[in-house]
Enzyme design. Structure first.
Site, PDB file in Angstrom:
ATOM      1  N   ASN A  13      -1.953   6.999  -2.327  1.00  0.00           N
ATOM      2  CA  ASN A  13      -3.178   6.710  -1.570  1.00  0.00           C
ATOM      3  C   ASN A  13      -3.931   5.530  -2.172  1.00  0.00           C
ATOM      4  O   ASN A  13      -5.150   5.561  -2.319  1.00  0.00           O
ATOM      5  CB  ASN A  13      -4.073   7.965  -1.531  1.00  0.00           C
ATOM      6  CG  ASN A  13      -5.249   7.789  -0.586  1.00  0.00           C
ATOM      7  OD1 ASN A  13      -5.143   7.092   0.425  1.00  0.00           O
ATOM      8  ND2 ASN A  13      -6.377   8.396  -0.926  1.00  0.00           N
ATOM      9  N   ASN A  14      -3.190   4.479  -2.518  1.00  0.00           N
ATOM     10  CA  ASN A  14      -3.801   3.328  -3.169  1.00  0.00           C
ATOM     11  C   ASN A  14      -2.840   2.151  -3.013  1.00  0.00           C
ATOM     12  O   ASN A  14      -1.665   2.350  -2.727  1.00  0.00           O
ATOM     13  CB  ASN A  14      -4.015   3.648  -4.654  1.00  0.00           C
ATOM     14  CG  ASN A  14      -4.912   2.644  -5.349  1.00  0.00           C
ATOM     15  OD1 ASN A  14      -5.503   1.770  -4.715  1.00  0.00           O
ATOM     16  ND2 ASN A  14      -5.009   2.770  -6.671  1.00  0.00           N
ATOM     17  N   HIS A  43       0.865  -1.174   0.000  1.00  0.00           N
ATOM     18  CA  HIS A  43       0.000   0.000   0.000  1.00  0.00           C
ATOM     19  C   HIS A  43       0.898   1.219   0.000  1.00  0.00           C
ATOM     20  O   HIS A  43       1.764   1.369   0.848  1.00  0.00           O
ATOM     21  CB  HIS A  43      -0.917   0.015   1.216  1.00  0.00           C
ATOM     22  CG  HIS A  43      -1.864   1.185   1.173  1.00  0.00           C
ATOM     23  ND1 HIS A  43      -3.117   1.099   0.606  1.00  0.00           N
ATOM     24  CD2 HIS A  43      -1.709   2.472   1.567  1.00  0.00           C
ATOM     25  CE1 HIS A  43      -3.697   2.286   0.664  1.00  0.00           C
ATOM     26  NE2 HIS A  43      -2.869   3.131   1.249  1.00  0.00           N
ATOM     27  N   CYS A  44       0.715   2.085  -0.985  1.00  0.00           N
ATOM     28  CA  CYS A  44       1.611   3.226  -1.148  1.00  0.00           C
ATOM     29  C   CYS A  44       0.880   4.492  -0.720  1.00  0.00           C
ATOM     30  O   CYS A  44      -0.131   4.860  -1.325  1.00  0.00           O
ATOM     31  CB  CYS A  44       2.050   3.320  -2.612  1.00  0.00           C
ATOM     32  SG  CYS A  44       2.977   4.811  -2.970  1.00  0.00           S
ATOM     33  N   ILE A  45       1.389   5.154   0.335  1.00  0.00           N
ATOM     34  CA  ILE A  45       0.688   6.349   0.814  1.00  0.00           C
ATOM     35  C   ILE A  45       0.847   7.517  -0.157  1.00  0.00           C
ATOM     36  O   ILE A  45       0.026   8.415  -0.169  1.00  0.00           O
ATOM     37  CB  ILE A  45       1.167   6.777   2.227  1.00  0.00           C
ATOM     38  CG1 ILE A  45       2.685   6.885   2.275  1.00  0.00           C
ATOM     39  CG2 ILE A  45       0.675   5.803   3.280  1.00  0.00           C
ATOM     40  CD1 ILE A  45       3.189   7.538   3.540  1.00  0.00           C
TER      41      ILE A  45
END
Ligand SMILES: [Zn+2]
Ligand SMILES: [Zn+2]
Length: 418
Positions: free
Chosen positions: A189-190, A184-186
């Site tokens: 945001n996905n 999950h890549c902040i």
């Protein structure tokens, strides 16, 4: 000099703290100062703060901070994504007008694609979902075979209440199981997963290119400024070799000249330095993903392989040949374990070994054949080690089913979308 030193020191310390906060708990840093700093940052400082807050306000401040922190860490929110976009746009708004009059035609032509590409790929990475829905669950189940090492059939997501497809992982932020979940890549945001891995990698390429371009343009412009200031063309007019401004300077004088021009043209100077310092970060991430593609795994799977490595070293990993144990573990219903021929993956590439880890370092047990003579205690079933399970001695004995070779992995990673 002091300007450049202060900016560099601030950026470097922030990067160091972020590095410690994110990576300090990795096993590689065990028993190092990094691990100590990590505990200081996440445990001792917060505990100290709570103790002080307890005396002063009865923990009111720490409770509301904890709520905010919980929201920031455990809920999907676009704050980091907005920060990411702002960082790009503000950098460009500072840099481009200040440098506009001095761009050459070719420098100007490269500008629109390099500026727009990261924003376009960011948009695509952020909005392309790899979430598993009732609608695409079946095709997710058929995309990859179970490798019986990292992914075994028969597991259900306790939140989504559906069978877990091979290579998927539930993301608590996206509140869904994600197809071929990477991480999950902040920043976007996905989740990075099966459907946006292409966009995510193009985002890394385009960001690295933009940062490298910004840093080198800034260097060229400020270097030309110094040349103009320190060696006006009038001085070298008519001479065969034009003199460089830095000729015969000591390092201190050289640094002073750069500090002067950066403070004089702070818009170009600050953006150039930020770009130069963050470019290696983007390149590092990109190289890491090239490595993952080469190895045929996702970030999630690389952690799972790390766990297997430790379990093999601890002597609790066993494997058995699929064809020997298939009779005692018959295939599950088709919606839980699809038939091999329905799976869209090269037909010959299927699990040959079934991997398990046991708690005590003993192989899995099987019911012993009851010996007629010793059948004294009726009703009690004796168990003995099942010799079909053999201890795995090295990770090299285990093959990665999802590794089709670099080009195969590249094609699958970027273009096999659901
Ligand atoms: Zn789930
Ligand atoms: Zn996610």
């Amino acid at each position: 000099m002091s300007v450049i030193r202060t900016i560099a020191a601030v950026i470097l310390s922030i990067s160091f703290v972020v590095f410690v906060a994110l990576f300090g708990r990795l096993p590689i840093f065990r028993r190092t100062p990094i691990a100590f700093l990590y505990r200081l940052l996440w445990k001792h400082i917060p505990n100290g703060f709570v103790a002080v807050d307890d005396r002063l306000t009865g923990r009111r401040v720490s409770r509301s901070l904890a709520r905010t922190g919980d929201y920031l860490m455990n809920e999907a929110h676009p704050l980091v994504l907005i920060f990411f976009v702002l960082l790009q746009v503000v950098g460009e708004v500072l840099f481009i007008p200040a440098a506009w009059a001095r761009f050459t035609v070719s420098q100007l032509t490269l500008l629109p694609p390099l500026v727009l590409a990261p924003l376009a790929f960011l948009y695509l990475s952020a909005t392309t979902s790899s979430n598993i829905t009732p609608h695409n669950h079946r095709s997710s189940m058929l995309a990859y075979p179970y490798d019986y090492a990292l992914f075994h059939p028969g597991y259900f997501c306790s939140t989504c209440r559906r069978a877990k497809p091979p290579r998927s992982k539930h993301c608590s932020l996206c509140k869904a199981c994600v197809q071929r979940q990477d991480h999950h890549c902040i920043w976007i945001n996905n989740c990075v997963g099966r459907n946006n891995y292409l966009w995510f990698n193009l985002l890394l390429v385009s960001i690295a290119a933009l940062l490298a371009y910004g840093a080198s343009l800034g260097y060229l412009l400020l270097d030309a400024h110094l040349q103009q200031k320190l060696v006006p063309p009038a001085l070298t007019r008519g001479s065969v070799t034009s003199k460089r401004w830095s000729t015969r300077m000591t390092w201190t004088e050289f640094a002073h000249c750069w500090a002067w021009v950066i403070s004089k043209e702070w818009r170009i100077g600050a953006v150039m330095m930020l770009a130069a310092m963050s470019c290696p970060l983007a390149l590092g991430f990109l190289l890491y993903h090239v490595y993952l593609i080469w190895a045929g795994m996702t970030t999630n799977e690389s952690a799972k392989w790390g766990d297997w490595k430790e379990d093999i070293a601890d002597g609790v990993a066993f494997r058995a040949e699929m064809r020997q144990i298939r009779e005692i573990y018959p295939p599950l219903p088709e919606d839980v374990e699809p038939r091999d021929e329905d799976v869209r993956w090269p037909a010959g590439v299927r699990a040959k070994w079934w991997m398990v880890r046991t708690k005590n370092g003993q192989p899995p047990m099987k019911k012993a054949m009851q010996d007629e003579a010793s059948e004294t205690d009726v009703g009690e079933v004796r168990e003995e080690p099942d010799e079909r399970w053999v201890k795995v001695k090295s990770i090299a004995e285990v093959e990665n089913l999802y590794d089709l070779g670099f080009w195969g992995n590249l094609g699958d990673g970027l273009f096999n979308r659901g």
